[in-house]
Scaffold this motif. Structure first.
Motif, PDB file in Angstrom:
ATOM      1  N   GLU A  61       9.584   1.830   0.566  1.00 12.70           N
ATOM      2  CA  GLU A  61      10.470   1.206  -0.414  1.00 12.70           C
ATOM      3  C   GLU A  61      10.038   1.539  -1.838  1.00 12.70           C
ATOM      4  O   GLU A  61      10.868   1.829  -2.701  1.00 12.70           O
ATOM      5  CB  GLU A  61      10.499  -0.307  -0.220  1.00 12.70           C
ATOM      6  N   ASN A  62       8.737   1.508  -2.095  1.00 10.34           N
ATOM      7  CA  ASN A  62       8.233   1.820  -3.430  1.00 10.34           C
ATOM      8  C   ASN A  62       8.497   3.279  -3.790  1.00 10.34           C
ATOM      9  O   ASN A  62       8.835   3.587  -4.937  1.00 10.34           O
ATOM     10  CB  ASN A  62       6.740   1.512  -3.533  1.00 10.34           C
ATOM     11  N   LYS A  63       8.343   4.168  -2.816  1.00  9.72           N
ATOM     12  CA  LYS A  63       8.602   5.582  -3.059  1.00  9.72           C
ATOM     13  C   LYS A  63      10.081   5.806  -3.385  1.00  9.72           C
ATOM     14  O   LYS A  63      10.424   6.549  -4.311  1.00  9.72           O
ATOM     15  CB  LYS A  63       8.209   6.412  -1.835  1.00  9.72           C
ATOM     16  N   LYS A  64      10.954   5.147  -2.647  1.00 13.96           N
ATOM     17  CA  LYS A  64      12.391   5.270  -2.878  1.00 13.96           C
ATOM     18  C   LYS A  64      12.765   4.702  -4.250  1.00 13.96           C
ATOM     19  O   LYS A  64      13.556   5.300  -4.991  1.00 13.96           O
ATOM     20  CB  LYS A  64      13.150   4.532  -1.775  1.00 13.96           C
ATOM     21  N   ARG A  65      12.194   3.559  -4.609  1.00 13.62           N
ATOM     22  CA  ARG A  65      12.473   2.937  -5.900  1.00 13.62           C
ATOM     23  C   ARG A  65      11.995   3.831  -7.044  1.00 13.62           C
ATOM     24  O   ARG A  65      12.694   4.009  -8.052  1.00 13.62           O
ATOM     25  CB  ARG A  65      11.799   1.564  -5.984  1.00 13.62           C
ATOM     26  N   LYS A  66      10.811   4.409  -6.887  1.00 11.63           N
ATOM     27  CA  LYS A  66      10.263   5.291  -7.921  1.00 11.63           C
ATOM     28  C   LYS A  66      11.148   6.523  -8.101  1.00 11.63           C
ATOM     29  O   LYS A  66      11.400   6.958  -9.226  1.00 11.63           O
ATOM     30  CB  LYS A  66       8.847   5.712  -7.530  1.00 11.63           C
ATOM     31  N   LYS A  67      11.652   7.067  -6.985  1.00 13.78           N
ATOM     32  CA  LYS A  67      12.533   8.235  -7.035  1.00 13.78           C
ATOM     33  C   LYS A  67      13.817   7.901  -7.791  1.00 13.78           C
ATOM     34  O   LYS A  67      14.269   8.675  -8.643  1.00 13.78           O
ATOM     35  CB  LYS A  67      12.855   8.688  -5.615  1.00 13.78           C
ATOM     36  N   HIS A  68      14.396   6.741  -7.523  1.00 21.18           N
ATOM     37  CA  HIS A  68      15.607   6.316  -8.209  1.00 21.18           C
ATOM     38  C   HIS A  68      15.352   6.116  -9.702  1.00 21.18           C
ATOM     39  O   HIS A  68      16.196   6.465 -10.534  1.00 21.18           O
ATOM     40  CB  HIS A  68      16.157   5.031  -7.600  1.00 21.18           C
TER      41      HIS A  68
END
Length: 91
Positions: A61-68
């Motif tokens: 989730e953190n990786k996805k949020r950072k990408k966004h």
């Protein structure tokens, strides 16, 4: 002098609001203390496998949020540069 009446109303309003408040001591933490005060007490038991799955899920989730966030930042920079270019081109 003008203004004494309005100041008196403000004082009365403050006194009335203070009387409406609860009289209990807000710094008293006895209501928030737990019943078991032993150190290391954990009412929720989790297995290492559950902790591992939670850890992996949070990392994803953190990786996805950072990408966004990175994509949003890049798009906003591009739009700002384009807007500046168009404004200077028109003038």
């Amino acid at each position: 002098m003008a203004g004494e009446g309005s100041m008196m109303q403000a004082i009365k309003s403050l006194a009335y609001n203070k009387s409406l408040r609860d009289n209990r001591n807000r710094t008293n933490w006895k209501n928030y203390k737990t019943k078991d005060l032993s150190p290391g007490y954990d009412p929720i038991k989790s297995t290492p496998e559950q902790l591992e799955t939670i850890r992996h899920r949070l990392q994803a989730e953190n990786k996805k949020r950072k990408k966004h966030q990175i994509i949003l930042a890049l798009l906003s920079i591009i739009i700002a540069i384009l807007a500046i270019y168009l404004v200077t081109k028109i003038i």
